[in-house]
Design a protein around this motif. Structure first.
Motif, PDB file in Angstrom:
ATOM      1  N   ALA A 241       0.948  -1.237   0.084  1.00  0.00           N
ATOM      2  CA  ALA A 241       0.013  -0.018   0.037  1.00  0.00           C
ATOM      3  C   ALA A 241       1.038   1.148   0.041  1.00  0.00           C
ATOM      4  CB  ALA A 241      -1.021   0.083   1.275  1.00  0.00           C
ATOM      5  N   ALA A 242       1.789   1.052   0.631  1.00  0.00           N
ATOM      6  CA  ALA A 242       2.962   2.285   0.792  1.00  0.00           C
ATOM      7  C   ALA A 242       3.618   2.523  -0.494  1.00  0.00           C
ATOM      8  CB  ALA A 242       3.980   2.167   1.793  1.00  0.00           C
ATOM      9  N   ALA A 243       4.100   1.487  -1.119  1.00  0.00           N
ATOM     10  CA  ALA A 243       4.455   1.481  -2.621  1.00  0.00           C
ATOM     11  C   ALA A 243       3.418   2.083  -3.704  1.00  0.00           C
ATOM     12  CB  ALA A 243       5.011   0.250  -2.901  1.00  0.00           C
ATOM     13  N   ARG A 244       2.280   1.877  -3.360  1.00  0.00           N
ATOM     14  CA  ARG A 244       1.194   2.391  -4.442  1.00  0.00           C
ATOM     15  C   ARG A 244       0.691   3.582  -4.111  1.00  0.00           C
ATOM     16  NH1 ARG A 244      -2.343  -1.340  -6.889  1.00  0.00           N
ATOM     17  NH2 ARG A 244      -3.774   0.168  -6.930  1.00  0.00           N
ATOM     18  N   ALA A 245       0.835   4.205  -2.821  1.00  0.00           N
ATOM     19  CA  ALA A 245       0.838   5.701  -2.641  1.00  0.00           C
ATOM     20  C   ALA A 245       1.795   6.433  -3.063  1.00  0.00           C
ATOM     21  CB  ALA A 245       0.813   5.670  -0.796  1.00  0.00           C
ATOM     22  N   PHE A 246       3.262   5.826  -3.080  1.00  0.00           N
ATOM     23  CA  PHE A 246       4.361   6.427  -3.767  1.00  0.00           C
ATOM     24  C   PHE A 246       4.080   6.576  -5.286  1.00  0.00           C
ATOM     25  CE2 PHE A 246       8.708   6.456  -5.689  1.00  0.00           C
ATOM     26  CZ  PHE A 246       9.199   7.610  -5.180  1.00  0.00           C
ATOM     27  N   VAL A 247       3.644   5.704  -5.723  1.00  0.00           N
ATOM     28  CA  VAL A 247       3.520   5.866  -7.260  1.00  0.00           C
ATOM     29  C   VAL A 247       2.367   6.654  -7.716  1.00  0.00           C
ATOM     30  CG1 VAL A 247       2.374   4.440  -9.424  1.00  0.00           C
ATOM     31  CG2 VAL A 247       4.166   3.424  -7.931  1.00  0.00           C
ATOM     32  N   ALA A 248       1.376   6.884  -6.800  1.00  0.00           N
ATOM     33  CA  ALA A 248       0.252   7.885  -6.988  1.00  0.00           C
ATOM     34  C   ALA A 248       1.027   9.197  -7.090  1.00  0.00           C
ATOM     35  CB  ALA A 248      -0.853   7.705  -6.017  1.00  0.00           C
ATOM     36  N   LEU A 249       1.790   9.475  -5.962  1.00  0.00           N
ATOM     37  CA  LEU A 249       2.604  10.680  -5.748  1.00  0.00           C
ATOM     38  C   LEU A 249       3.251  11.107  -7.042  1.00  0.00           C
ATOM     39  CD1 LEU A 249       2.629  13.000  -3.164  1.00  0.00           C
ATOM     40  CD2 LEU A 249       4.729  11.451  -2.581  1.00  0.00           C
ATOM     41  N   LEU A 250       4.103  10.147  -7.281  1.00  0.00           N
ATOM     42  CA  LEU A 250       4.845  10.444  -8.395  1.00  0.00           C
ATOM     43  C   LEU A 250       3.985  11.023  -9.490  1.00  0.00           C
ATOM     44  CD1 LEU A 250       7.312   7.158  -8.942  1.00  0.00           C
ATOM     45  CD2 LEU A 250       7.969   9.548  -7.985  1.00  0.00           C
ATOM     46  N   ALA A 251       2.835  10.347 -10.036  1.00  0.00           N
ATOM     47  CA  ALA A 251       1.855  10.736 -10.890  1.00  0.00           C
ATOM     48  C   ALA A 251       1.578  12.093 -10.556  1.00  0.00           C
ATOM     49  CB  ALA A 251       0.935   9.736 -11.098  1.00  0.00           C
ATOM     50  N   THR A 252       1.354  12.472  -9.394  1.00  0.00           N
ATOM     51  CA  THR A 252       0.439  13.808  -9.407  1.00  0.00           C
ATOM     52  C   THR A 252       1.313  14.671  -8.862  1.00  0.00           C
ATOM     53  OG1 THR A 252      -0.186  13.222  -7.185  1.00  0.00           O
ATOM     54  CG2 THR A 252      -1.607  12.487  -8.788  1.00  0.00           C
ATOM     55  N   GLU A 253       2.298  14.695  -8.189  1.00  0.00           N
ATOM     56  CA  GLU A 253       3.151  15.924  -7.590  1.00  0.00           C
ATOM     57  C   GLU A 253       4.687  15.568  -7.966  1.00  0.00           C
ATOM     58  OE1 GLU A 253       1.985  16.584  -3.447  1.00  0.00           O
ATOM     59  OE2 GLU A 253       0.343  15.117  -3.730  1.00  0.00           O
ATOM     60  N   ALA A 254       5.231  14.602  -8.052  1.00  0.00           N
ATOM     61  CA  ALA A 254       6.776  14.541  -8.029  1.00  0.00           C
ATOM     62  C   ALA A 254       7.161  13.601  -9.121  1.00  0.00           C
ATOM     63  CB  ALA A 254       7.157  13.888  -6.509  1.00  0.00           C
ATOM     64  N   PRO A 255       7.068  13.817 -10.387  1.00  0.00           N
ATOM     65  CA  PRO A 255       7.375  12.886 -11.560  1.00  0.00           C
ATOM     66  C   PRO A 255       8.960  12.810 -11.607  1.00  0.00           C
ATOM     67  CG  PRO A 255       6.638  15.263 -12.214  1.00  0.00           C
ATOM     68  CD  PRO A 255       6.394  15.128 -10.791  1.00  0.00           C
ATOM     69  N   ASN A 256       9.720  13.727 -11.138  1.00  0.00           N
ATOM     70  CA  ASN A 256      11.153  13.381 -11.408  1.00  0.00           C
ATOM     71  C   ASN A 256      11.738  12.748 -10.082  1.00  0.00           C
ATOM     72  OD1 ASN A 256      11.193  14.740 -13.543  1.00  0.00           O
ATOM     73  ND2 ASN A 256      11.030  16.621 -12.707  1.00  0.00           N
ATOM     74  N   ALA A 257      11.164  12.147  -9.060  1.00  0.00           N
ATOM     75  CA  ALA A 257      11.502  11.488  -7.955  1.00  0.00           C
ATOM     76  C   ALA A 257      12.053  10.095  -8.299  1.00  0.00           C
ATOM     77  CB  ALA A 257      10.629  11.518  -6.660  1.00  0.00           C
ATOM     78  N   TRP A 258      13.146   9.612  -7.758  1.00  0.00           N
ATOM     79  CA  TRP A 258      13.741   8.118  -7.701  1.00  0.00           C
ATOM     80  C   TRP A 258      12.793   7.534  -6.776  1.00  0.00           C
ATOM     81  CZ3 TRP A 258      15.486   6.193 -12.122  1.00  0.00           C
ATOM     82  CH2 TRP A 258      16.241   6.946 -13.017  1.00  0.00           C
ATOM     83  N   ARG A 259      13.290   8.150  -5.534  1.00  0.00           N
ATOM     84  CA  ARG A 259      13.111   7.717  -4.090  1.00  0.00           C
ATOM     85  C   ARG A 259      12.136   8.631  -3.280  1.00  0.00           C
ATOM     86  NH1 ARG A 259      17.679   4.866  -2.233  1.00  0.00           N
ATOM     87  NH2 ARG A 259      16.049   4.095  -0.809  1.00  0.00           N
TER      88      ARG A 259
END
Length: 417
Positions: free
Chosen positions: A182-200
């Motif tokens: 669930a935490a990994a899925r939340a990170f993927v959602a955060l990448l898509a909406t707020e932080a597209p350039n994040a690796w970690r």
């Protein structure tokens, strides 16, 4: 989203000595079939297999068009359960997996379930290849590693932590993998909406807190977990025989500078009991667990016979180097040869030491006490916690012998150039 260039098995990385395949081993575990498969893949390259700082393996010197064959060989050894997820199966765990004295929980089943659920989740195919899960057994063995999502054993279960920030969520061994997913899925959602350039997760401002807020979880302001015994977290990091908490033993061995050859892999496969697994660690050791105590000395002798370091106090322990000259086009010096000359000169109490062929510092441990970097000006020697950093002149870096001598001088506390 930024392009993810992390190598894997299906997509190889071009290096100076050919192409490289990186094999993920969740929890560092690999059985006899997997070892034989990696040996077969290495025979298609230059015969070099490296242990990585995330407890995986790298096969070097492959042909540019060799990915398909390597993938088939590794799949036959059970190392490729999901082609789509092969670069995101980054899960580390302590080498003894809960068997060390002072451990609070077993981790093998948690790692296995987490890997299964990860490979079953189509949305997590897009996780960056640098995203890291950790499952700690309560020994704090993984403390130097910066995990994005950690399940840390405490006396009442596993606590979820996000980018080093502990949450209030306490979980059973059965429910812990689901929370990590669930935490990994939340990170993927955060990448898509707020932080597209994040690796970690740590690439995002207020990383742990923002991810916790997205998951609706309160953060713990201060960890309430009891500290682990100081010796517990060291089990499996250095070579030798280790007493398990159940009366059996574990045997850890160190391939010098983290490299294995195909014949050594095959020998390790022969020494691996049916249904058992060898544990690769982020400290580039290989560990056999659940060994009957009377059999441990014989196993240590067998590992020494194939060229691995098994005695405690060896100068090879805590010594590492990047791929270096001939393997990496960026390398300025033969740092592996220089590091090898350092091994017999290091004592039992020597800090972790890493040699890098260029300023990228590939493979450098976060807790290295001495770092050596080949720069355009010469060797940069850094004593962590020392009064000053010291730069060796270009003349001192002309040969590996003088480089090793210079570092021996400069790495000695109280000595400066």
């Amino acid at each position: 989203m930024i392009s993810d260039a992390c190598p894997g098995v299906v997509r190889l990385h071009e290096a100076a000595d050919g192409h490289l395949a990186r094999v993920r081993l969740p929890g560092g575990m690999i059985d006899a079939a997997g070892l034989r498969a990696v040996a077969a893949a290495a025979s298609r390259g230059n015969g070099i297999v490296e242990l990585t700082s995330r407890a995986g393996l790298q096969v070097r010197g492959l042909r540019a068009d060799g990915a398909g064959h390597v993938a088939c060989v590794l799949a036959s050894g059970g190392l490729l359960p999901s082609v789509a997820h092969e670069r995101v199966r980054n899960i580390v765990a302590p080498p003894l997996g809960g068997r060390a004295r002072g451990a609070l929980a077993d981790t093998d089943a948690v790692v296995e379930r987490l890997d299964h659920d990860l490979c079953a989740d189509r949305d997590l195919v897009t996780l960056p290849g640098r995203f890291l899960f950790a499952v700690d057994d309560g020994t704090r063995a993984l403390t130097p590693l910066a995990a994005d999502v950690e399940l840390a054993a405490e006396r009442d279960g596993f606590r979820l932590a996000l980018a080093g920030r502990a949450t209030e969520l306490m979980l059973s061994a059965e429910s812990a993998p689901g929370a990590a997913i669930a935490a990994a899925r939340a990170f993927v959602a955060l990448l898509a909406t707020e932080a597209p350039n994040a690796w970690r997760v740590g690439d995002i401002p207020r990383a742990g807190r923002r991810l916790a807020e997205r998951m609706g979880l309160p953060l713990q302001e201060q960890s309430q977990g009891a500290p682990a015994p100081a010796s517990a977290g060291a089990a499996g990091r250095r070579p030798g025989v280790i007493d398990q908490r159940d009366g059996r033993a574990a045997v850890s061995a160190l391939p010098p500078l983290g490299r294995l050859e195909p014949d050594q892999l095959l020998a390790l496969a022969e020494l691996t009991a049916p249904g058992a697994a060898v544990r690769v660690s982020p400290w580039r050791t290989v560990t056999f667990v659940d060994v009957p105590a009377p059999d441990a000395p014989g196993l240590a002798d067998a590992l020494a016979a194939i060229g691995l370091v098994v005695e405690g106090g060896s100068g090879w322990a805590g010594l590492s180097a990047c791929a270096g000259l001939g393997a990496c086009s960026r390398a300025r010096a033969d740092v592996r040869a220089a590091a090898a000359l350092r091994a017999p000169r290091r004592g039992d109490d020597a800090p972790r030491e890493h040699w890098s062929g260029c300023e990228r510092r590939c493979g450098e441990p976060r807790d290295a006490g001495v770092t050596v970097v080949a720069t355009a000006a010469g060797l940069l020697v850094d004593r962590r916690g020392g009064e000053t950093d010291t730069v060796a002149t270009a003349r001192e870096a002309d040969t590996v012998a003088t480089a090793a001598e210079a570092v021996e001088l400069l790495a000695t506390p109280g000595v400066s150039a």
